[in-house]
Design an enzyme around this catalytic site. Structure first.
Site, PDB file in Angstrom:
ATOM      1  N   SER A 559       6.872  18.558  19.119  1.00 12.23           N
ATOM      2  CA  SER A 559       8.059  18.896  18.322  1.00 12.23           C
ATOM      3  C   SER A 559       8.734  19.954  18.886  1.00 12.23           C
ATOM      4  O   SER A 559       9.105  19.735  20.269  1.00 12.23           O
ATOM      5  CB  SER A 559       7.606  19.009  17.121  1.00 12.23           C
ATOM      6  OG  SER A 559       8.493  19.168  16.121  1.00 12.23           O
ATOM      7  N   ASP A 645      12.782   8.308  14.610  1.00 12.14           N
ATOM      8  CA  ASP A 645      12.368   9.929  14.054  1.00 12.14           C
ATOM      9  C   ASP A 645      13.607  10.431  13.701  1.00 12.14           C
ATOM     10  O   ASP A 645      14.688  10.644  14.411  1.00 12.14           O
ATOM     11  CB  ASP A 645      11.636  10.585  15.261  1.00 12.14           C
ATOM     12  CG  ASP A 645      11.040  12.056  15.040  1.00 12.14           C
ATOM     13  OD1 ASP A 645      11.606  12.256  13.897  1.00 12.14           O
ATOM     14  OD2 ASP A 645      10.265  12.378  15.640  1.00 12.14           O
ATOM     15  N   HIS A 690       7.559  11.355  12.243  1.00 11.01           N
ATOM     16  CA  HIS A 690       7.723  12.160  13.611  1.00 11.01           C
ATOM     17  C   HIS A 690       6.725  12.509  14.420  1.00 11.01           C
ATOM     18  O   HIS A 690       6.726  12.310  15.488  1.00 11.01           O
ATOM     19  CB  HIS A 690       7.856  13.527  12.600  1.00 11.01           C
ATOM     20  CG  HIS A 690       8.241  14.797  13.511  1.00 11.01           C
ATOM     21  ND1 HIS A 690       9.258  14.486  14.474  1.00 11.01           N
ATOM     22  CD2 HIS A 690       7.720  15.950  13.664  1.00 11.01           C
ATOM     23  CE1 HIS A 690       9.147  15.609  15.347  1.00 11.01           C
ATOM     24  NE2 HIS A 690       8.552  16.615  14.881  1.00 11.01           N
TER      25      HIS A 690
END
EC number: 3.4.21.-
Length: 727
Positions: A559, A645, A690
């Protein structure tokens, strides 16, 4: 009293630095993905307990975006026919990997969520929401309340459970592994349990009871990853569902938290740096809510309640770190807050729990864990330094006023139970099986001096009997955003790497939250390059102190951690041999200039506003991974991305990968024959979640990539991983 998340901090995963917890759970740039909810994984010989109802962390107050530690689908047996169709000529690694991915994991019982209420335990069994008597919770004697298959979702799991005060209703939030969308179902508890209602896209939800003993469900509605609306609903003969509140500022979101004594339902309205809390009377929920303190830019605060007093964790005043204040519940405004307890410098408040006569603070000070027990009758403070191997807390649900249970864990050691008993004033640890990793590995805490002289903490793991560490492979971890701590929960693949001779290094760079709020402030907006300088200093310090060498050094992040990793690959690629990234945020500039993306406005406090502020725009250009790709030698990079995502759009990752490959080709032409180009792999997985932390397919692909890039034999590591997963 119903057991619930213990900390008022369940409201922030993204606002206090992280909220995360997340996570965490926002684009990559908007990704404070945290796992503040945990599954319980029960093994025949060992228990790893991470209940989804455990109280989230302060840094994880906000949006409820949980990650599961093991996916149910990863443990389903694969049909025998599939095994026969495999090629007979697969190499040793492929055979081991196939065994790992197809091995039935019958030793595991997966329980996604669990909550105790009265004499019952509510949890998921198979595809059903069930309950059983507390003393029979580990047996097969349970009552089925709702079959999740009625929702016609693919492999659904229960993410969160709340039981109405008088046990007339139970509400459960249900999700799937590959999506962040959720459905909240309300089941009427009777001789024939029946679903009363279902609500889509619910984030947080809590029950209260009104003056006429009617159960009222408050819940937040999430649209495009944003929670701006609060609803309240009743059921039965007086059925209603009405909108209670709408937040107008798109940079703020709303989260509900019920104080531990159930006296107040708090409505937390917050962004990354500012919060505002309203109190809803838990006994008169139809009365207008009471504002504690109107939002003041830069002031964060979170509220608990005990004996007609509000306990407020806030950063108001100097220094701008968290401190504990209190005030009478009928005079809640900021001018009435009295300072009650202050933290030492370089301290992060991980969590807080309130008891009848005690307040317990879970702290991280100078990269070590502590528990402070405050006696509310005499204002006494007892500070307990926890074992040096411990890197993280797992909070446990608890309704016993005499004890405070919790778990400690590290990346290579499964959670271990501890209980503080107030009467004895002592901390007791779980006895019995002692994990052998305590004797076969070492944990070190060292510091690196960054370019500006700031000391950056690191946590290092390696085998006790390792010789000549300079020749051992090194895996460096980094995050450095949203004020979130680097994730250091137990991961079996990390344990196996250490057993196979690897060195693991966790770099707690600025932008994260390990040393408090100022540590985050010093690594965001126009100080983001501090995090990059910290990461460079950490890796150089590791090499300088004899931990591995550049040709054996690898780096991993997920991320928002991808920003620092991508920036380092541009600025100092010679420090690394290989990199693995998952759902990485790599195109900061273009993402933050696109206000149509669902989380851009919420992220302005972290990355800046390049659309309206030229200073922010120029600064982002200096470190943005995508903007700074140039023809040069890069380390090999393996990227895992998810096609739907919403937090980190796939388009940005694809554009980064294509531009990087073009730069490598151009560099190869200039270098001439004999140049060995790095491998750039983009692995796009289906689904809209995610990060899928526990996918065996992802784990094996990443480990295979690292071993191949470093020229290491991977056969034994996968045999050990398979054996370890089976315990």
């Amino acid at each position: 009293m119903q057991q619930k998340s213990k900390l008022f901090l369940q409201a922030l995963k993204y606002s206090i630095p992280h909220l995360w917890k997340c996570m965490q759970k926002q684009h990559v740039n908007h990704c404070n993905f945290a796992d503040h909810y945990y599954n319980r994984i029960k093994l025949k010989k060992y228990h790893l307990t991470k209940c989804l109802q455990n109280k989230p962390r302060i840094s994880e107050l906000a949006r409820n975006i949980p990650s599961r530690n093991f996916s149910c689908k990863d443990f389903l047996p694969i049909k025998q026919e599939n095994e026969k169709s495999l090629s007979e000529n697969m190499d040793a690694f492929e055979k081991v990997r196939t065994k790992l991915e197809t091995q039935p994991q019958e030793e595991y019982e997966i329980i996604n969520a669990e909550i105790k209420h009265g004499g019952f335990v509510y949890y998921q069994e198979g595809c059903c929401l069930v309950r059983s008597k507390d003393e029979e919770a580990d047996n097969d004697n349970y009552e089925v309340l709702f079959n999740l298959e009625e929702l016609k979702l693919e492999q659904p799991f229960i993410d969160c459970i709340r039981v109405a005060p008088d046990e007339k209703y139970v509400a459960a939030k249900i999700r799937t592994e590959d999506s962040e969308a959720s459905t909240c179902v309300v089941v009427k508890l009777s001789d024939q349990p029946v679903m009363e209602a279902s609500f889509p896209n619910v984030s947080s939800f809590e029950w209260v009871k009104d003056e006429e003993d009617e159960d009222v469900l408050f819940y937040t509605f999430q649209r495009n990853l944003r929670c701006h609306d609060v609803y309240r609903a009743t059921f039965g003969d007086n059925r209603r569902n009405e909108r209670f509140y709408t937040e107008k500022d798109p940079s703020f979101f709303v989260f509900l938290y019920l104080t531990k004594d159930s006296r107040f339902l708090t409505m937390n309205i917050m962004n990354k740096t500012t919060s505002e809390v309203w109190l809803i009377d838990g006994m008169s929920p139809w009365d207008p809510p009471v504002l504690i303190q109107k939002r003041i830019h830069g002031v964060l605060y979170y509220v608990e309640h005990r004996d007609d007093e509000l306990y407020i964790l806030t950063n108001v005043g100097e220094p701008t770190e968290f401190k504990l204040m209190r005030t009478a519940a009928d005079t809640p405004a900021i001018m009435n807050w009295d300072l009650f307890f202050t933290m030492k410098r370089n301290t992060k408040v991980v969590d807080l729990d309130m008891f009848k006569d005690h307040c317990v603070l879970f702290l991280k000070h100078s990269n070590l864990l502590y528990v402070n027990v405050i006696g509310l009758a005499d204002d006494s403070v007892r500070s307990l330094k926890l074992p040096p191997w411990a890197c993280g807390f797992i909070m446990d649900t608890n309704s016993d006023p005499k004890n405070c249970p919790f778990q400690l864990c590290s990346p290579i050691r499964p959670p271990k139970y501890y209980t503080y008993k107030f009467a004895e004033g002592k901390l007791f640890e779980e006895t019995g099986h002692e994990d052998p990793i305590t004797k076969t590995s070492r944990v070190l805490r060292i510091e690196a001096k960054s370019k500006d002289g700031k000391l950056v903490p690191m946590t290092i793991f390696h085998k006790t009997d390792s010789e000549d560490l300079q020749k051992k492979p090194l895996l460096v971890h980094v995050y450095g955003a949203y004020g979130m701590d680097l994730k250091m929960n137990f991961r079996p693949e990390r344990r196996v790497l250490v057993d196979d001779g690897w060195i693991l290094a966790y770099c707690h760079v600025r932008g994260g939250g390990e040393l408090g709020l100022q540590w985050h402030a010093d690594g965001r907006l126009t100080k983001k390059l501090n995090g990059l300088a910290d990461l460079e200093a950490c890796i150089k310090t590791l090499h300088g102190q004899g931990f591995s060498q550049p040709s054996l050094t690898t780096l991993t992040a997920f991320s928002a951690g991808g920003v620092l990793v991508g920036a380092l690959c541009n600025s100092n690629p010679e420090l690394l041999r290989a990199v693995t990234l998952e759902a990485p945020f790599l195109d900061v500039l273009n993402t933050m200039m696109d206000t149509t993306l669902p989380l851009t406005l919420e992220e302005l406090e972290e990355w800046g506003n390049p659309s309206s502020d030229e200073k922010h725009k120029n600064y982002i250009k200096r470190y943005c991974p995508y903007q700074n790709i140039k023809p040069k030698h890069y380390p090999s990079i393996h990227i895992t991305a998810y096609e739907n995502d919403e937090r980190v759009p796939l388009k940005g990752i694809v554009n980064y990968t294509e531009k990087l490959k073009e730069a490598i080709v151009e560099h190869a032409k200039d270098t001439g024959e004999g140049y060995q180009a790095p491998n750039i792999i983009l692995d796009i997985q289906p689904g809209g979640n995610h990060v899928i932390e526990d996918s065996h397919k992802k784990i094996t692909a990443q480990i295979k990539f690292l071993y191949e890039e470093l020229g290491l034999d991977s056969t034994s590591v996968f045999e050990n991983l398979k054996k370890y997963l089976k315990f």
